[in-house]
Design an enzyme around this catalytic site. Structure first.
Site, PDB file in Angstrom:
ATOM      1  N   ASP B 115      -6.614  -7.473  13.727  1.00  0.00           N
ATOM      2  CA  ASP B 115      -6.504  -6.649  12.528  1.00  0.00           C
ATOM      3  C   ASP B 115      -6.780  -7.517  11.304  1.00  0.00           C
ATOM      4  O   ASP B 115      -6.172  -8.576  11.147  1.00  0.00           O
ATOM      5  CB  ASP B 115      -5.100  -6.048  12.460  1.00  0.00           C
ATOM      6  CG  ASP B 115      -5.044  -4.859  11.518  1.00  0.00           C
ATOM      7  OD1 ASP B 115      -6.097  -4.256  11.246  1.00  0.00           O
ATOM      8  OD2 ASP B 115      -3.936  -4.530  11.062  1.00  0.00           O
ATOM      9  N   TYR B 117      -7.581  -7.693   6.883  1.00  0.00           N
ATOM     10  CA  TYR B 117      -6.820  -7.422   5.660  1.00  0.00           C
ATOM     11  C   TYR B 117      -7.849  -7.414   4.549  1.00  0.00           C
ATOM     12  O   TYR B 117      -7.725  -8.103   3.557  1.00  0.00           O
ATOM     13  CB  TYR B 117      -5.822  -8.583   5.523  1.00  0.00           C
ATOM     14  CG  TYR B 117      -4.688  -8.488   4.550  1.00  0.00           C
ATOM     15  CD1 TYR B 117      -3.835  -7.388   4.515  1.00  0.00           C
ATOM     16  CD2 TYR B 117      -4.427  -9.554   3.668  1.00  0.00           C
ATOM     17  CE1 TYR B 117      -2.764  -7.357   3.642  1.00  0.00           C
ATOM     18  CE2 TYR B 117      -3.351  -9.529   2.807  1.00  0.00           C
ATOM     19  CZ  TYR B 117      -2.521  -8.412   2.801  1.00  0.00           C
ATOM     20  OH  TYR B 117      -1.438  -8.388   1.936  1.00  0.00           O
ATOM     21  N   HIS B 122      -5.827  -3.107  -1.438  1.00  0.00           N
ATOM     22  CA  HIS B 122      -4.630  -3.086  -0.592  1.00  0.00           C
ATOM     23  C   HIS B 122      -3.884  -4.419  -0.672  1.00  0.00           C
ATOM     24  O   HIS B 122      -2.665  -4.458  -0.876  1.00  0.00           O
ATOM     25  CB  HIS B 122      -5.003  -2.784   0.859  1.00  0.00           C
ATOM     26  CG  HIS B 122      -3.873  -2.968   1.827  1.00  0.00           C
ATOM     27  ND1 HIS B 122      -2.757  -2.144   1.842  1.00  0.00           N
ATOM     28  CD2 HIS B 122      -3.666  -3.887   2.805  1.00  0.00           C
ATOM     29  CE1 HIS B 122      -1.927  -2.546   2.787  1.00  0.00           C
ATOM     30  NE2 HIS B 122      -2.451  -3.606   3.382  1.00  0.00           N
ATOM     31  N   ARG B 131       5.554  -9.862  -3.565  1.00  0.00           N
ATOM     32  CA  ARG B 131       5.648 -11.163  -4.239  1.00  0.00           C
ATOM     33  C   ARG B 131       5.495 -10.955  -5.739  1.00  0.00           C
ATOM     34  O   ARG B 131       4.571 -11.482  -6.364  1.00  0.00           O
ATOM     35  CB  ARG B 131       4.547 -12.121  -3.723  1.00  0.00           C
ATOM     36  CG  ARG B 131       4.673 -12.500  -2.245  1.00  0.00           C
ATOM     37  CD  ARG B 131       3.557 -13.461  -1.801  1.00  0.00           C
ATOM     38  NE  ARG B 131       2.231 -12.866  -1.908  1.00  0.00           N
ATOM     39  CZ  ARG B 131       1.657 -12.142  -0.947  1.00  0.00           C
ATOM     40  NH1 ARG B 131       2.289 -11.914   0.180  1.00  0.00           N
ATOM     41  NH2 ARG B 131       0.453 -11.633  -1.129  1.00  0.00           N
ATOM     42  N   GLU B 187      -0.997   2.930   8.316  1.00  0.00           N
ATOM     43  CA  GLU B 187      -2.082   2.203   7.675  1.00  0.00           C
ATOM     44  C   GLU B 187      -3.369   2.869   8.128  1.00  0.00           C
ATOM     45  O   GLU B 187      -3.692   2.874   9.319  1.00  0.00           O
ATOM     46  CB  GLU B 187      -2.062   0.711   8.034  1.00  0.00           C
ATOM     47  CG  GLU B 187      -0.834  -0.005   7.482  1.00  0.00           C
ATOM     48  CD  GLU B 187      -0.944  -1.529   7.436  1.00  0.00           C
ATOM     49  OE1 GLU B 187      -1.682  -2.098   8.263  1.00  0.00           O
ATOM     50  OE2 GLU B 187      -0.287  -2.129   6.561  1.00  0.00           O
ATOM     51  N   GLU B 189      -7.021   2.894   8.783  1.00  0.00           N
ATOM     52  CA  GLU B 189      -7.961   1.808   9.016  1.00  0.00           C
ATOM     53  C   GLU B 189      -9.202   2.301   9.758  1.00  0.00           C
ATOM     54  O   GLU B 189      -9.208   3.375  10.348  1.00  0.00           O
ATOM     55  CB  GLU B 189      -7.301   0.702   9.863  1.00  0.00           C
ATOM     56  CG  GLU B 189      -6.020   0.165   9.254  1.00  0.00           C
ATOM     57  CD  GLU B 189      -5.594  -1.177   9.809  1.00  0.00           C
ATOM     58  OE1 GLU B 189      -6.395  -1.798  10.541  1.00  0.00           O
ATOM     59  OE2 GLU B 189      -4.470  -1.599   9.488  1.00  0.00           O
ATOM     60  N   ASP B 221      -2.631   2.008  12.064  1.00  0.00           N
ATOM     61  CA  ASP B 221      -1.829   0.831  12.413  1.00  0.00           C
ATOM     62  C   ASP B 221      -0.397   1.047  11.911  1.00  0.00           C
ATOM     63  O   ASP B 221       0.023   0.479  10.908  1.00  0.00           O
ATOM     64  CB  ASP B 221      -2.462  -0.404  11.752  1.00  0.00           C
ATOM     65  CG  ASP B 221      -1.738  -1.686  12.109  1.00  0.00           C
ATOM     66  OD1 ASP B 221      -1.222  -1.788  13.237  1.00  0.00           O
ATOM     67  OD2 ASP B 221      -1.674  -2.582  11.247  1.00  0.00           O
ATOM     68  N   ARG B 225       7.993  -1.334   7.924  1.00  0.00           N
ATOM     69  CA  ARG B 225       8.005  -2.296   6.807  1.00  0.00           C
ATOM     70  C   ARG B 225       9.287  -3.117   6.753  1.00  0.00           C
ATOM     71  O   ARG B 225       9.265  -4.266   6.307  1.00  0.00           O
ATOM     72  CB  ARG B 225       7.827  -1.565   5.484  1.00  0.00           C
ATOM     73  CG  ARG B 225       6.542  -0.780   5.366  1.00  0.00           C
ATOM     74  CD  ARG B 225       5.313  -1.666   5.463  1.00  0.00           C
ATOM     75  NE  ARG B 225       4.091  -0.874   5.325  1.00  0.00           N
ATOM     76  CZ  ARG B 225       2.885  -1.347   5.615  1.00  0.00           C
ATOM     77  NH1 ARG B 225       2.725  -2.582   6.071  1.00  0.00           N
ATOM     78  NH2 ARG B 225       1.826  -0.583   5.469  1.00  0.00           N
ATOM     79  N   GLN B 228       8.998  -5.723   9.543  1.00  0.00           N
ATOM     80  CA  GLN B 228       7.934  -6.655   9.152  1.00  0.00           C
ATOM     81  C   GLN B 228       8.391  -7.625   8.066  1.00  0.00           C
ATOM     82  O   GLN B 228       8.136  -8.838   8.148  1.00  0.00           O
ATOM     83  CB  GLN B 228       6.732  -5.836   8.668  1.00  0.00           C
ATOM     84  CG  GLN B 228       5.513  -6.660   8.281  1.00  0.00           C
ATOM     85  CD  GLN B 228       4.387  -5.781   7.722  1.00  0.00           C
ATOM     86  OE1 GLN B 228       4.462  -4.548   7.761  1.00  0.00           O
ATOM     87  NE2 GLN B 228       3.347  -6.402   7.214  1.00  0.00           N
ATOM     88  N   LYS B 241       4.606  -4.177  13.980  1.00  0.00           N
ATOM     89  CA  LYS B 241       3.323  -3.523  14.246  1.00  0.00           C
ATOM     90  C   LYS B 241       3.098  -3.229  15.728  1.00  0.00           C
ATOM     91  O   LYS B 241       2.279  -2.370  16.059  1.00  0.00           O
ATOM     92  CB  LYS B 241       2.179  -4.451  13.809  1.00  0.00           C
ATOM     93  CG  LYS B 241       2.243  -4.927  12.380  1.00  0.00           C
ATOM     94  CD  LYS B 241       1.516  -3.983  11.463  1.00  0.00           C
ATOM     95  CE  LYS B 241       1.225  -4.638  10.117  1.00  0.00           C
ATOM     96  NZ  LYS B 241       0.435  -3.737   9.260  1.00  0.00           N
ATOM     97  N   THR B 245      -0.209   1.505  18.148  1.00  0.00           N
ATOM     98  CA  THR B 245      -1.365   1.577  17.254  1.00  0.00           C
ATOM     99  C   THR B 245      -2.224   2.706  17.795  1.00  0.00           C
ATOM    100  O   THR B 245      -2.571   2.698  18.979  1.00  0.00           O
ATOM    101  CB  THR B 245      -2.159   0.252  17.274  1.00  0.00           C
ATOM    102  OG1 THR B 245      -1.265  -0.831  16.989  1.00  0.00           O
ATOM    103  CG2 THR B 245      -3.290   0.277  16.262  1.00  0.00           C
ATOM    104  N   GLU B 346       2.041   1.651  -0.482  1.00  0.00           N
ATOM    105  CA  GLU B 346       1.349   1.657  -1.767  1.00  0.00           C
ATOM    106  C   GLU B 346       1.520   2.993  -2.487  1.00  0.00           C
ATOM    107  O   GLU B 346       1.751   3.030  -3.694  1.00  0.00           O
ATOM    108  CB  GLU B 346      -0.138   1.395  -1.546  1.00  0.00           C
ATOM    109  CG  GLU B 346      -0.443   0.026  -0.953  1.00  0.00           C
ATOM    110  CD  GLU B 346      -1.851  -0.056  -0.395  1.00  0.00           C
ATOM    111  OE1 GLU B 346      -2.012   0.176   0.823  1.00  0.00           O
ATOM    112  OE2 GLU B 346      -2.781  -0.326  -1.173  1.00  0.00           O
TER     113      GLU B 346
END
Lengths: 400, 400
Positions: B115, B117, B122, B131, B187, B189, B221, B225, B228, B241, B245, B346
């Site tokens: 996978d 990124y 995103h 962060r 997610e 994807e 995916d 959270r 994770q 994860k 999937t 998001e």
């Protein structure tokens, strides 16, 4: 129990051991084998015509692994009988080949490969090198066995040459450079082979470990430290590990390791219930790492903070299912002292304190042509067992 | 090119599309199928007796994928001819089944799952949430497509129920808690299916992408959270994860997407030579995400910073080999604005700004019983293609 096979009694491959592999016969067909002394017994041929033949007819371990623990025990008991009772000698001797003359292949199809990080000493050493000034362990470390998925498709059998990987790295001046890795390392690890599959959505409890895990094999998780250091934030190791992972050709069945079960180290804080084993589940394997024939480390697996049953329980607690051929490894095995560190990163402090070799050269990291051999022994019924070694030699990358 | 299949002309599944799947026939046997309009054509039966039959005889795509691009083109050309020329109608009509009545299975055996990124929007959104105060992107982000290995064994076909995972998380008071995930996310994807294998130690160049990648499929995916966030430092996502999937049942061949190739976004800094595509390689797929039937996002795949050929070149630049059935996904597809974000993380800013649904309820994250459908369209020769959707419904975890 003693065996009629010459030289096997009292060796690391006595009849109480019987690790499994897969050989390619001279005619190209595959055969399941067990190692006894300095010989490989063709098990596919030896069991032909018996009701156990179905498990090993394909020549690899896949079907046997899937058959589950009752079948693992039946085959093991049968082979122990064959190799202990002199009356089978005449029939079986033609099926014994010197191991030096047999060609070994990856003994099963690896499904998913997970790598843990279960040595407190290793994790703390790495933390001190990569995050100086901070806590050596991340806050989650003593709450769960940290793990990640690796690349199953680049697992190779012991003896396969390892091509030096190339990739991006960050230079000392903070520029980004590309080229062959200059910090190619080893990680001395112990891997566990899952036989029985589990149901998606249903965790596998600590106590179910013997029903799911068939055996153990040494593993070298080759690591390009320069590639890894640049790529791994925030999603973990990727190309720094995925170029090759070497697996021993011989899988020692868990049933051979009853004498190697030891208490686990004390855990503080006490693990959550799904990981709380009451201090059981340690495994006393004594590893040895040799670089170009020179012993450079003796990592003790008994010192691992998280045990193999805990790794399996954690791996599945979210509902992830297991497949036959799943492989999970311990992460680098390191003891408390320098003579037990399982990586050059730790042994040389990231290359800053190179190891001197008898030929007068030094190694911070691996050079082309270097050969690494990881071996191990464990307490057995008839003295110490010798686990099948995992070896690999580094070769230069071809010109792009 | 027009087709004789009723209702297919001008639909998203016109004869210029022909995505591949694998069906389970009423008698339990498997068949390769292509979708045409609202029908699935039994390709295994349709090609029986021809020289192309060998590619699809097993009923799944595994052998066909391995056969490589010349075979992919031959079969596609042959099927296009069969479905365009009225003379084949009488023979083939009995082999057309309404898609609503066929049972679809995972169309190939997934080898390794990686996978990426690859969406800048995103990655920056996630960086700002997890962060705050720092740079939204890590220093490596614009130098390489960040990726990690996922769990191939828990990839399930569209329509499979997803059991809510359980695991450890850190509570607001910093204590460690265990239980069903309370921040279960999606997610949206796009995934790429590798057909032709490559040689260990030899990278696959950007320009070789069409020879190795067979096709594209939507992927969800699913991500816990809370699990994770607690586990992922320092080795990346694992149990957050690996529980499931979901992959679409229909694989759109790359050969159907010639009209969807678009320039990639401008990249700064210029990528290293092995990633420098001169700005080509973008793919114009317009995704849609529906939660319980309500459109909640329209992520644009054309906005991805890193393209599918770049992901493949990076994945192999260290020498990692490819196997038939390798699957790599883009990571969450997010556009620059909120109406194009591909995850609830998001869309709801980590649950703090819930989405209102027409039934009066709100969602920060997924609740048991929720159903998510990800669909997409792309420019084709005869109007827009509709990619096979990927759906999944959340079910409660069974009591432990």
């Amino acid at each position: 129990m003693t065996t009629w096979v010459d030289g096997a009694a009292g060796s690391g491959f006595d009849v109480d051991h019987l690790p499994y592999g897969s050989t390619v016969r001279p005619d190209g067909s595959a055969a399941v084998a067990v190692r006894i002394g300095e010989y490989a017994l063709d098990v596919t041929a030896a069991l032909h015509g018996t009701e156990l033949a179905v498990h090993v007819a394909s020549g690899t371990l896949d079907r046997f692994l899937a058959a589950g623990r009752p079948a693992w025990r039946s085959v093991r008991d049968h082979l122990t009988g064959l190799l202990s009772d002199e009356q089978h000698r005449a029939r079986l001797e033609p099926l014994l080949k010197p191991v030096a003359e047999v060609r070994l292949q990856l003994p099963f199809a690896v499904a998913d490969y997970v790598d843990f990080y279960a040595s407190e000493f290793h994790a703390a050493n790495v933390g001190r090198i990569f995050r100086p000034g901070g806590d050596p362990l991340t806050p989650n470390w003593k709450h769960l066995p940290i793990g990640y998925h690796g690349r199953a498709g680049t697992i190779v059998v012991s003896g396969t040459e390892v091509v030096r990987p190339a990739g991006q790295a960050r230079a000392a001046d903070d520029s980004v450079v590309f080229g062959p890795s200059r910090r190619l390392d080893i990680e001395a690890e112990v891997a566990f082979v899952v036989g029985r599959p589990s149901t998606l959505g249903v965790p596998v409890a600590l106590t179910a470990f013997p029903d799911y895990v068939f055996g153990v094999a040494l593993l070298n998780d080759w690591s390009a430290r320069d590639i890894q250091a640049w790529e791994y934030v925030p999603l973990g190791p990727f190309l720094g590990k995925s170029f090759a992972t070497s697996l021993a050709a011989w899988i020692t069945p868990m049933d051979a390791l009853a004498h190697a079960i030891v208490p686990a180290p004390e855990r503080d804080p006490r693990p959550l219930p799904y990981l709380d084993d009451g201090g059981t589940g340690g495994l006393d394997l004594q590893l040895e790492v040799r670089l170009n024939g020179n012993l450079i480390s003796r990592p003790p697996f008994a010192a691992m903070y998280w045990t193999p049953p805990q790794m399996l329980a954690h791996l599945t607690v979210n509902g992830a299912g297991l497949r036959t051929g799943d492989l999970y490894a311990s992460g680098t095995v390191s003891g408390p002292d320098r003579d037990g560190f399982g990586s050059l990163l730790e042994l040389t402090r990231n290359g800053s304190e190179p190891i001197g070799l008898p030929d007068g050269t030094e190694r911070g990291y691996l050079e082309d042509g270097d050969e690494v051999v990881i071996s191990a022994t464990a307490p057995g019924a008839n003295g110490r067992l010798t686990l099948g070694e995992v070896t690999g030699r580094i070769v230069a990358r071809r010109a792009d």
